[in-house]
Motif scaffolding. Structure first.
Motif, PDB file in Angstrom:
ATOM      1  N   MET A   1       0.845  -1.172   0.000  1.00 45.99           N
ATOM      2  CA  MET A   1       0.000   0.000   0.000  1.00 45.99           C
ATOM      3  C   MET A   1       0.887   1.231   0.000  1.00 45.99           C
ATOM      4  O   MET A   1       1.695   1.409   0.890  1.00 45.99           O
ATOM      5  CB  MET A   1      -0.869   0.028   1.241  1.00 45.99           C
ATOM      6  N   LYS A   2       0.702   2.021  -1.031  1.00 48.36           N
ATOM      7  CA  LYS A   2       1.487   3.240  -1.138  1.00 48.36           C
ATOM      8  C   LYS A   2       0.597   4.390  -1.579  1.00 48.36           C
ATOM      9  O   LYS A   2      -0.422   4.184  -2.233  1.00 48.36           O
ATOM     10  CB  LYS A   2       2.612   3.065  -2.150  1.00 48.36           C
ATOM     11  N   PRO A   5       1.413   4.363  -5.810  1.00 53.13           N
ATOM     12  CA  PRO A   5       1.913   3.028  -6.152  1.00 53.13           C
ATOM     13  C   PRO A   5       2.450   2.947  -7.581  1.00 53.13           C
ATOM     14  O   PRO A   5       1.976   3.616  -8.491  1.00 53.13           O
ATOM     15  CB  PRO A   5       0.681   2.146  -5.992  1.00 53.13           C
ATOM     16  N   GLN A   9       1.779  -2.537  -7.556  1.00 54.09           N
ATOM     17  CA  GLN A   9       1.600  -2.217  -6.139  1.00 54.09           C
ATOM     18  C   GLN A   9       0.187  -1.694  -5.939  1.00 54.09           C
ATOM     19  O   GLN A   9      -0.475  -1.295  -6.886  1.00 54.09           O
ATOM     20  CB  GLN A   9       2.625  -1.163  -5.697  1.00 54.09           C
ATOM     21  N   SER A  10      -0.262  -1.675  -4.690  1.00 55.07           N
ATOM     22  CA  SER A  10      -1.625  -1.211  -4.429  1.00 55.07           C
ATOM     23  C   SER A  10      -1.624   0.126  -3.715  1.00 55.07           C
ATOM     24  O   SER A  10      -0.658   0.497  -3.055  1.00 55.07           O
ATOM     25  CB  SER A  10      -2.391  -2.246  -3.598  1.00 55.07           C
ATOM     26  N   ASP A  11      -2.758   0.824  -3.853  1.00 57.36           N
ATOM     27  CA  ASP A  11      -2.936   2.066  -3.109  1.00 57.36           C
ATOM     28  C   ASP A  11      -3.511   1.724  -1.733  1.00 57.36           C
ATOM     29  O   ASP A  11      -3.637   0.547  -1.375  1.00 57.36           O
ATOM     30  CB  ASP A  11      -3.814   3.055  -3.887  1.00 57.36           C
ATOM     31  N   ALA A  12      -3.884   2.734  -0.977  1.00 60.60           N
ATOM     32  CA  ALA A  12      -4.382   2.520   0.386  1.00 60.60           C
ATOM     33  C   ALA A  12      -5.684   1.736   0.443  1.00 60.60           C
ATOM     34  O   ALA A  12      -6.029   1.180   1.474  1.00 60.60           O
ATOM     35  CB  ALA A  12      -4.568   3.861   1.085  1.00 60.60           C
ATOM     36  N   SER A  29      -1.701  -7.284   0.128  1.00 61.07           N
ATOM     37  CA  SER A  29      -1.780  -5.829  -0.001  1.00 61.07           C
ATOM     38  C   SER A  29      -1.128  -5.090   1.164  1.00 61.07           C
ATOM     39  O   SER A  29      -0.917  -3.881   1.086  1.00 61.07           O
ATOM     40  CB  SER A  29      -3.236  -5.383  -0.132  1.00 61.07           C
ATOM     41  N   LEU A  30      -0.804  -5.791   2.224  1.00 58.48           N
ATOM     42  CA  LEU A  30      -0.211  -5.146   3.396  1.00 58.48           C
ATOM     43  C   LEU A  30       1.297  -5.006   3.223  1.00 58.48           C
ATOM     44  O   LEU A  30       1.958  -5.934   2.743  1.00 58.48           O
ATOM     45  CB  LEU A  30      -0.521  -5.952   4.653  1.00 58.48           C
ATOM     46  N   PRO A  31       1.859  -3.876   3.626  1.00 63.83           N
ATOM     47  CA  PRO A  31       3.299  -3.663   3.450  1.00 63.83           C
ATOM     48  C   PRO A  31       4.158  -4.565   4.337  1.00 63.83           C
ATOM     49  O   PRO A  31       5.280  -4.894   3.985  1.00 63.83           O
ATOM     50  CB  PRO A  31       3.498  -2.198   3.799  1.00 63.83           C
ATOM     51  N   SER A  32       3.633  -4.965   5.479  1.00 58.39           N
ATOM     52  CA  SER A  32       4.365  -5.877   6.361  1.00 58.39           C
ATOM     53  C   SER A  32       3.372  -6.576   7.276  1.00 58.39           C
ATOM     54  O   SER A  32       2.283  -6.073   7.522  1.00 58.39           O
ATOM     55  CB  SER A  32       5.404  -5.123   7.191  1.00 58.39           C
ATOM     56  N   ASN A  45      -8.489  -5.184   7.521  1.00 57.89           N
ATOM     57  CA  ASN A  45      -8.155  -4.485   6.280  1.00 57.89           C
ATOM     58  C   ASN A  45      -9.169  -4.820   5.191  1.00 57.89           C
ATOM     59  O   ASN A  45      -9.615  -3.933   4.457  1.00 57.89           O
ATOM     60  CB  ASN A  45      -6.743  -4.840   5.828  1.00 57.89           C
TER      61      ASN A  45
END
Length: 60
Positions: A1-2, A5, A9-12, A29-32, A45
């Motif tokens: 999530m960026k 992106p 990559q995915s957005d929020a 989709s989670l960054p970590s 989420n």
């Protein structure tokens, strides 16, 4: 999530950049993810993204 992106990559809200209308709502989709159980994090989420999508108007 960026916030901005890059392709793949995915957005929020889980929408994949370069693929309009395609959303990732699972752990991918989670960054970590924490070392401990992350089931509730993934479920929360997914609920957050689903509520966002339900509030959108038809026609992306």
């Amino acid at each position: 999530m960026k916030a901005r992106p890059e392709p793949g990559q995915s957005d929020a809200f889980g929408e994949i950049a370069g693929m309009p209308g395609v959303f990732s709502i699972d752990g991918a989709s989670l960054p970590s993810l924490p070392a401990k159980s992350h089931t509730l994090t993934i479920m929360a989420n997914a609920d957050r993204i689903a509520r966002h999508l339900a509030g959108r108007t038809v026609g992306y």
